[in-house]
Design a protein around this motif. Structure first.
Motif, short mmCIF file in Angstrom:
data_model
loop_
_atom_site.label_atom_id
_atom_site.label_comp_id
_atom_site.label_asym_id
_atom_site.label_seq_id
_atom_site.Cartn_x
_atom_site.Cartn_y
_atom_site.Cartn_z
N LEU A 95 2.59 -6.25 10.14
CA LEU A 95 2.62 -5.25 9.30
C LEU A 95 1.51 -4.25 8.60
CD1 LEU A 95 4.01 -8.09 6.14
CD2 LEU A 95 5.33 -6.86 7.29
N LEU A 96 1.65 -2.81 8.02
CA LEU A 96 0.66 -2.43 7.68
C LEU A 96 -0.55 -2.72 6.62
CD1 LEU A 96 2.49 0.63 8.22
CD2 LEU A 96 1.58 0.05 9.93
N ALA A 97 -2.20 -2.46 6.71
CA ALA A 97 -2.72 -2.67 5.68
C ALA A 97 -2.86 -1.75 5.70
CB ALA A 97 -3.79 -4.59 6.63
N GLY A 98 -3.77 -1.73 4.55
CA GLY A 98 -4.61 -0.33 4.17
C GLY A 98 -4.91 -1.03 3.25
N ALA A 99 -6.74 -0.64 2.53
CA ALA A 99 -7.85 -0.81 2.01
C ALA A 99 -8.41 -0.41 0.85
CB ALA A 99 -9.00 -1.43 2.56
N HIS A 124 -4.15 -11.92 9.97
CA HIS A 124 -2.99 -12.19 9.94
C HIS A 124 -1.57 -11.65 11.05
CE1 HIS A 124 -2.05 -14.13 6.38
NE2 HIS A 124 -2.90 -13.75 5.15
N GLY A 125 -3.09 -10.67 11.85
CA GLY A 125 -2.54 -9.41 13.12
C GLY A 125 -1.69 -8.53 12.86
N MET A 126 -2.25 -8.54 11.20
CA MET A 126 -1.62 -7.09 10.52
C MET A 126 -2.08 -5.42 11.75
SD MET A 126 -2.34 -8.13 6.87
CE MET A 126 -0.82 -6.66 5.78
N ILE A 127 -1.84 -4.82 10.93
CA ILE A 127 -1.95 -3.46 11.30
C ILE A 127 -2.73 -2.70 10.74
CG2 ILE A 127 -1.36 -0.75 12.95
CD1 ILE A 127 0.89 -2.62 13.35
N ALA A 128 -4.58 -2.72 11.05
CA ALA A 128 -5.34 -2.22 9.92
C ALA A 128 -5.42 -0.94 9.94
CB ALA A 128 -6.08 -3.01 10.39
N LEU A 129 -4.95 -0.05 8.65
CA LEU A 129 -5.10 1.12 8.63
C LEU A 129 -6.35 1.60 7.65
CD1 LEU A 129 -1.42 2.29 7.57
CD2 LEU A 129 -2.10 1.67 10.05
N SER A 130 -7.11 3.43 8.75
CA SER A 130 -7.99 4.38 8.20
C SER A 130 -6.88 4.75 7.00
CB SER A 130 -8.65 5.02 8.89
OG SER A 130 -7.63 6.25 9.51
N ASP A 131 -7.12 5.36 6.49
CA ASP A 131 -6.86 6.88 5.48
C ASP A 131 -6.72 8.32 6.73
OD1 ASP A 131 -9.93 6.95 5.14
OD2 ASP A 131 -9.84 8.77 4.07
N GLU A 161 -4.79 9.23 -1.60
CA GLU A 161 -3.54 10.23 -0.47
C GLU A 161 -3.43 10.23 0.23
OE1 GLU A 161 -2.98 13.62 -4.61
OE2 GLU A 161 -3.64 14.12 -2.90
N ASN A 162 -4.78 10.42 1.11
CA ASN A 162 -4.52 9.84 2.39
C ASN A 162 -4.38 8.33 3.31
OD1 ASN A 162 -4.91 13.25 3.01
ND2 ASN A 162 -6.80 13.47 2.50
N LEU A 163 -4.65 7.76 2.59
CA LEU A 163 -3.95 6.66 2.80
C LEU A 163 -2.34 6.28 2.76
CD1 LEU A 163 -4.83 3.76 3.70
CD2 LEU A 163 -4.69 3.17 1.38
N GLY A 164 -2.34 6.29 1.52
CA GLY A 164 -0.41 6.72 1.17
C GLY A 164 -0.06 7.14 2.86
N LYS A 165 -0.37 9.16 3.14
CA LYS A 165 -0.02 9.67 4.05
C LYS A 165 0.03 8.93 5.06
CE LYS A 165 -0.88 14.32 2.20
NZ LYS A 165 -2.27 15.58 2.21
N LYS A 166 -0.83 8.12 5.54
CA LYS A 166 -1.55 7.17 6.92
C LYS A 166 -0.21 6.22 7.00
CE LYS A 166 -3.84 6.74 10.26
NZ LYS A 166 -4.36 7.57 11.85
N MET A 167 -0.05 5.05 5.15
CA MET A 167 1.22 4.53 5.89
C MET A 167 2.47 5.02 5.84
SD MET A 167 -0.49 1.58 2.77
CE MET A 167 0.19 0.54 4.37
N VAL A 168 2.50 5.87 5.00
CA VAL A 168 3.94 6.88 5.87
C VAL A 168 4.24 7.48 7.21
CG1 VAL A 168 5.89 8.93 5.13
CG2 VAL A 168 4.13 7.40 3.46
N SER A 169 3.39 7.56 7.24
CA SER A 169 3.48 8.34 9.12
C SER A 169 3.53 7.29 9.96
CB SER A 169 2.50 8.97 9.54
OG SER A 169 0.94 8.53 9.57
#
Ligand SMILES: Cc1cc2nc3c(=O)[nH]c(=O)nc-3n(C[C@H](O)[C@H](O)[C@H](O)COP(=O)(O)O)c2cc1C
Length: 176
Positions: A95-99, A124-131, A161-169
């Protein structure tokens, strides 16, 4: 603008402050269970747990105020209790993970809090994202020191907003 909603992704907010629960007591009850469950009879077990066993979930943005340079005790307790999802088949793996963090000092530990959150997600083995670029760092990073709080923090809002964009992409790359 709602980047996530505009992309057709549904969201739900689960404010930890609305629930009463404490940390893991290491009783071992959840080890070896097939379906996540917990020995503690509280909000985490009765309300969170059923809501977070959802195979349609693409990812989570974990958010915290900065308390003493790190995540709040509520979010730490939340992560400790989430061991049940790890022990019952790594249910959050991939699963994607943002902070997202909010602090009142300009350099009060927002980045450390985001890294703490992402560190927990990695367990958790999640996929850690930047913004997303061009702000790309450790997630959404907000300062509440303006008179009107984070509403005035346009630079911080941009990171959110850029964290949201990253999650969407990334979700689009993974799921089409
Ligand atoms: C116990 C406590 C510790 C705090 N420690 C920090 C800190 O280390 N760094 C910081 O920037 N802000 C710190 N703050 C301020 C909060 O991060 C700030 O008030 C933030 O806006 C809270 O988020 P909220 O407005 O969403 O409630 C602390 C606040 C409290 C109550």
């Amino acid at each position: 603008m709602n980047i996530i909603a505009d992309a057709g992704i549904q969201t739900e907010i689960l404010p930890l402050a609305d629930y009463t629960f404490s940390g893991c007591v290491d009783c071992g009850y959840c080890s070896g269970l097939d379906v996540p469950n917990c020995s503690q009879d509280d909000s985490y077990t009765n309300e969170f747990l059923p809501r977070m066993v959802d195979t349609d979930v693409v990812g989570y943005v974990f958010a915290s105020p900065v308390y003493f340079g790190g995540m709040s005790s509520q979010l730490k307790a939340f992560f400790d209790r989430s061991v049940v999802f790890r022990r019952t088949g790594f249910r959050w793996e991939n699963l994607l993970a943002g902070a997202l963090s909010v602090g009142r000092s300009r350099h009060g530990g927002q980045e450390l809090t985001e890294m703490e959150i992402l560190r927990s997600a990695l367990i958790h083995g999640m996929i850690a994202l930047s913004d997303a670029a061009p702000t790309a760092h450790f997630g959404a990073n907000l300062w509440s020191g303006y008179p009107a709080g984070i509403r005035e923090d346009s630079a911080g809002i941009r990171t959110a907003e850029n964290l949201g964009k990253k999650m969407v992409s990334i979700a689009r790359k993974m799921y089409g």
